[in-house]
Write a protein that holds these residues in place. Structure first.
Motif, mmCIF file in Angstrom:
data_model
loop_
_atom_site.group_PDB
_atom_site.id
_atom_site.type_symbol
_atom_site.label_atom_id
_atom_site.label_comp_id
_atom_site.label_asym_id
_atom_site.label_seq_id
_atom_site.Cartn_x
_atom_site.Cartn_y
_atom_site.Cartn_z
ATOM 1 N N PHE A 160 0.763 -0.870 -0.199
ATOM 2 C CA PHE A 160 0.025 -0.391 0.183
ATOM 3 C C PHE A 160 0.657 1.012 0.033
ATOM 4 C CE2 PHE A 160 -2.111 2.658 2.509
ATOM 5 C CZ PHE A 160 -3.416 3.179 1.341
ATOM 6 N N LEU A 161 0.484 2.446 -0.596
ATOM 7 C CA LEU A 161 1.141 4.028 -1.139
ATOM 8 C C LEU A 161 0.265 4.312 -0.586
ATOM 9 C CD1 LEU A 161 4.011 4.684 -1.298
ATOM 10 C CD2 LEU A 161 3.456 4.277 -3.652
ATOM 11 N N PRO A 162 -0.442 5.069 0.275
ATOM 12 C CA PRO A 162 -0.599 6.012 -0.074
ATOM 13 C C PRO A 162 -0.251 7.685 -0.869
ATOM 14 C CG PRO A 162 0.511 6.004 2.038
ATOM 15 C CD PRO A 162 1.284 5.088 1.002
ATOM 16 N N SER A 163 -1.461 7.460 -1.544
ATOM 17 C CA SER A 163 -1.964 8.499 -3.164
ATOM 18 C C SER A 163 -1.023 10.335 -1.582
ATOM 19 C CB SER A 163 -3.286 8.771 -2.575
ATOM 20 O OG SER A 163 -3.764 9.459 -1.803
ATOM 21 N N ASN A 164 -1.019 10.634 -1.646
ATOM 22 C CA ASN A 164 -0.405 11.442 -0.858
ATOM 23 C C ASN A 164 1.373 11.512 0.039
ATOM 24 O OD1 ASN A 164 -2.763 13.270 -1.528
ATOM 25 N ND2 ASN A 164 -3.569 13.116 0.478
#
Length: 63
Positions: free
Chosen positions: A36-40
């Protein structure tokens, strides 16, 4: 007395900062484990409630 208060504050601040950093690293490890890579990223704290909710949505898609 003021100097003692400042020293006590500094010690507590350092301990709290170390705990917060350790918790944030645990959150990052969980994100990495489930790809999971946070969008921000990296402009928002890893443990922000919005990111945690996005992460839970991501996990539900994997289930």
């Amino acid at each position: 007395m003021l100097q003692e208060d400042e020293n006590l504050f500094d010690r507590h601040f350092k301990v709290l900062s170390a705990l917060a950093e350790a918790m944030e690293m645990n959150v990052r490890r969980a994100y990495l484990k489930y790809k999971f890579l946070p969008s921000n990223y990296p402009h928002e704290a890893d443990d922000h409630i919005g990111l945690k909710l996005d992460f839970m949505a991501h996990l539900s898609q994997l289930a």
